[in-house]
Design a protein around this motif. Structure first.
Motif, PDB file in Angstrom:
ATOM      1  N   LEU A   1       0.839  -1.198   0.000  1.00 30.38           N
ATOM      2  CA  LEU A   1       0.000   0.000   0.000  1.00 30.38           C
ATOM      3  C   LEU A   1       0.874   1.247   0.000  1.00 30.38           C
ATOM      4  O   LEU A   1       1.837   1.323   0.763  1.00 30.38           O
ATOM      5  N   ARG A   2       0.513   2.208  -0.808  1.00 32.96           N
ATOM      6  CA  ARG A   2       1.225   3.482  -0.748  1.00 32.96           C
ATOM      7  C   ARG A   2       0.806   4.228   0.514  1.00 32.96           C
ATOM      8  O   ARG A   2      -0.243   3.946   1.112  1.00 32.96           O
ATOM      9  N   ILE A   3       1.611   5.199   0.946  1.00 32.87           N
ATOM     10  CA  ILE A   3       1.231   6.069   2.053  1.00 32.87           C
ATOM     11  C   ILE A   3      -0.048   6.809   1.655  1.00 32.87           C
ATOM     12  O   ILE A   3      -0.129   7.407   0.583  1.00 32.87           O
ATOM     13  N   GLY A   4      -1.042   6.741   2.516  1.00 36.24           N
ATOM     14  CA  GLY A   4      -2.344   7.340   2.209  1.00 36.24           C
ATOM     15  C   GLY A   4      -3.304   6.376   1.547  1.00 36.24           C
ATOM     16  O   GLY A   4      -4.475   6.684   1.368  1.00 36.24           O
ATOM     17  N   GLY A   5      -2.799   5.190   1.185  1.00 38.99           N
ATOM     18  CA  GLY A   5      -3.637   4.181   0.547  1.00 38.99           C
ATOM     19  C   GLY A   5      -4.443   3.390   1.555  1.00 38.99           C
ATOM     20  O   GLY A   5      -4.212   3.453   2.768  1.00 38.99           O
ATOM     21  N   SER A   6      -5.402   2.619   1.055  1.00 44.78           N
ATOM     22  CA  SER A   6      -6.251   1.835   1.953  1.00 44.78           C
ATOM     23  C   SER A   6      -6.526   0.457   1.382  1.00 44.78           C
ATOM     24  O   SER A   6      -6.482   0.241   0.167  1.00 44.78           O
ATOM     25  N   MET A   7      -6.787  -0.475   2.294  1.00 41.13           N
ATOM     26  CA  MET A   7      -7.126  -1.849   1.933  1.00 41.13           C
ATOM     27  C   MET A   7      -8.392  -2.249   2.676  1.00 41.13           C
ATOM     28  O   MET A   7      -8.559  -1.926   3.860  1.00 41.13           O
ATOM     29  N   VAL A   8      -9.285  -2.948   1.987  1.00 42.38           N
ATOM     30  CA  VAL A   8     -10.473  -3.521   2.615  1.00 42.38           C
ATOM     31  C   VAL A   8     -10.339  -5.030   2.533  1.00 42.38           C
ATOM     32  O   VAL A   8     -10.123  -5.591   1.452  1.00 42.38           O
TER      33      VAL A   8
ATOM     34  N   THR B   1      -5.876   1.739   6.670  1.00 41.13           N
ATOM     35  CA  THR B   1      -5.342   2.924   5.998  1.00 41.13           C
ATOM     36  C   THR B   1      -3.887   3.107   6.409  1.00 41.13           C
ATOM     37  O   THR B   1      -3.573   3.094   7.610  1.00 41.13           O
ATOM     38  N   ARG B   2      -3.009   3.254   5.431  1.00 37.36           N
ATOM     39  CA  ARG B   2      -1.591   3.423   5.731  1.00 37.36           C
ATOM     40  C   ARG B   2      -1.246   4.908   5.842  1.00 37.36           C
ATOM     41  O   ARG B   2      -1.617   5.704   4.980  1.00 37.36           O
ATOM     42  N   SER B   3      -0.534   5.245   6.908  1.00 39.84           N
ATOM     43  CA  SER B   3      -0.084   6.624   7.103  1.00 39.84           C
ATOM     44  C   SER B   3       1.427   6.634   7.282  1.00 39.84           C
ATOM     45  O   SER B   3       2.082   5.587   7.300  1.00 39.84           O
ATOM     46  N   ASP B   4       1.986   7.825   7.451  1.00 38.49           N
ATOM     47  CA  ASP B   4       3.417   7.944   7.702  1.00 38.49           C
ATOM     48  C   ASP B   4       3.825   7.239   8.990  1.00 38.49           C
ATOM     49  O   ASP B   4       4.982   6.860   9.162  1.00 38.49           O
ATOM     50  N   HIS B   5       2.849   7.067   9.882  1.00 38.00           N
ATOM     51  CA  HIS B   5       3.159   6.535  11.211  1.00 38.00           C
ATOM     52  C   HIS B   5       2.789   5.068  11.366  1.00 38.00           C
ATOM     53  O   HIS B   5       3.029   4.473  12.415  1.00 38.00           O
ATOM     54  N   GLY B   6       2.203   4.462  10.336  1.00 37.39           N
ATOM     55  CA  GLY B   6       1.819   3.059  10.452  1.00 37.39           C
ATOM     56  C   GLY B   6       0.482   2.786   9.784  1.00 37.39           C
ATOM     57  O   GLY B   6       0.193   3.336   8.717  1.00 37.39           O
ATOM     58  N   TYR B   7      -0.345   1.977  10.448  1.00 42.71           N
ATOM     59  CA  TYR B   7      -1.611   1.557   9.866  1.00 42.71           C
ATOM     60  C   TYR B   7      -2.751   1.807  10.848  1.00 42.71           C
ATOM     61  O   TYR B   7      -2.640   1.509  12.044  1.00 42.71           O
ATOM     62  N   ASP B   8      -3.846   2.336  10.326  1.00 45.53           N
ATOM     63  CA  ASP B   8      -5.060   2.530  11.123  1.00 45.53           C
ATOM     64  C   ASP B   8      -6.109   1.524  10.674  1.00 45.53           C
ATOM     65  O   ASP B   8      -6.263   1.268   9.472  1.00 45.53           O
ATOM     66  N   TYR B   9      -6.853   0.970  11.641  1.00 45.63           N
ATOM     67  CA  TYR B   9      -7.811  -0.094  11.365  1.00 45.63           C
ATOM     68  C   TYR B   9      -9.210   0.347  11.772  1.00 45.63           C
ATOM     69  O   TYR B   9      -9.417   0.861  12.878  1.00 45.63           O
TER      70      TYR B   9
END
Length: 211
Positions: free
Chosen positions: A162-169, A185-193
């Motif tokens: 995933l690119r930074i700012g990208g998302s996976m479902v 969702t991928r951010s500069d700091h990791g992944y949010d769920y």
């Protein structure tokens, strides 16, 4: 698809939480009957999963719609789909994004999806037989990743693509009774769920079937 079929399907989709106008337009323009066998054509517009070749299923339209809506696809996006099936989900994504790569572990389904997409004139979809749990590193990073089989956890190789700012479902869970649709969702700091609700999918299986 008759106007009556279309209207019934759109009413069902809206009643089950699919409200994004672009997603509804893409689904209206994608005839689900093209992705099921003649035996099930009459049921193609019902909101139920239907059997396809290789012991797999094509997901019910409302689940396809909710997953697509959650993915938040933009017109310039490059999207990876894991689990092509007969290509219904990829066909919908093709109307929303710039380029779709879809990976299927059953060679017979890859061939079938390629044929259906060609008949429909979809030129921005690439169908690949492979182990979807490993993603498609040679094409990474992806703006969006959609997984149509349940994993025990969001697969690490897919998260990495995933690119930074990208998302996976992705559906997550080890049993039919206990699966949750997750948006990562991928951010500069990791992944949010984020949890999106309960679902039921076939398991994500490693390897390739030479059928």
């Amino acid at each position: 698809m008759t106007p009556e079929d279309t209207m019934k399907l759109l009413v069902t989709l809206r009643s089950r939480g699919v409200t994004d106008a672009r997603v509804l337009e893409a689904m209206e323009a994608t005839d689900r009957a093209a992705f099921v066998s003649d035996t099930f054509t009459i049921r193609a517009y019902e909101d139920v999963p239907l059997p396809i070749a290789s012991g797999q299923t094509v997901s019910q339209p409302s689940v396809v719609g909710r997953m697509t809506q959650a993915l938040g696809v933009e017109p310039r996006d490059k999207v990876l789909e894991v689990g092509t099936g007969t290509g219904y989900q990829a066909a919908i994504l093709s109307k929303l994004a710039r380029r779709i790569y879809t990976v299927e572990r059953h060679r017979a389904l890859t061939r079938l999806a390629r044929e259906v997409h060609a008949k429909l004139g979809l030129t921005n979809v690439t169908q690949i037989t492979g182990d979807g749990s490993h993603g498609l590193p040679e094409q990474a990073p992806f703006d969006r990743i959609l997984v149509t089989a349940a994993a025990e956890d969001p697969p690490g190789p897919l998260l990495a693509q995933l690119r930074i700012g990208g998302s996976m479902v992705v559906p997550v869970g080890v049993s039919d009774a206990m699966q949750m649709l997750i948006k990562v969702t991928r951010s500069d700091h990791g992944y949010d769920y984020d949890e999106l609700g309960p679902v039921r999918f076939v398991p994500l299986v490693e390897g390739v079937e030479h059928d």
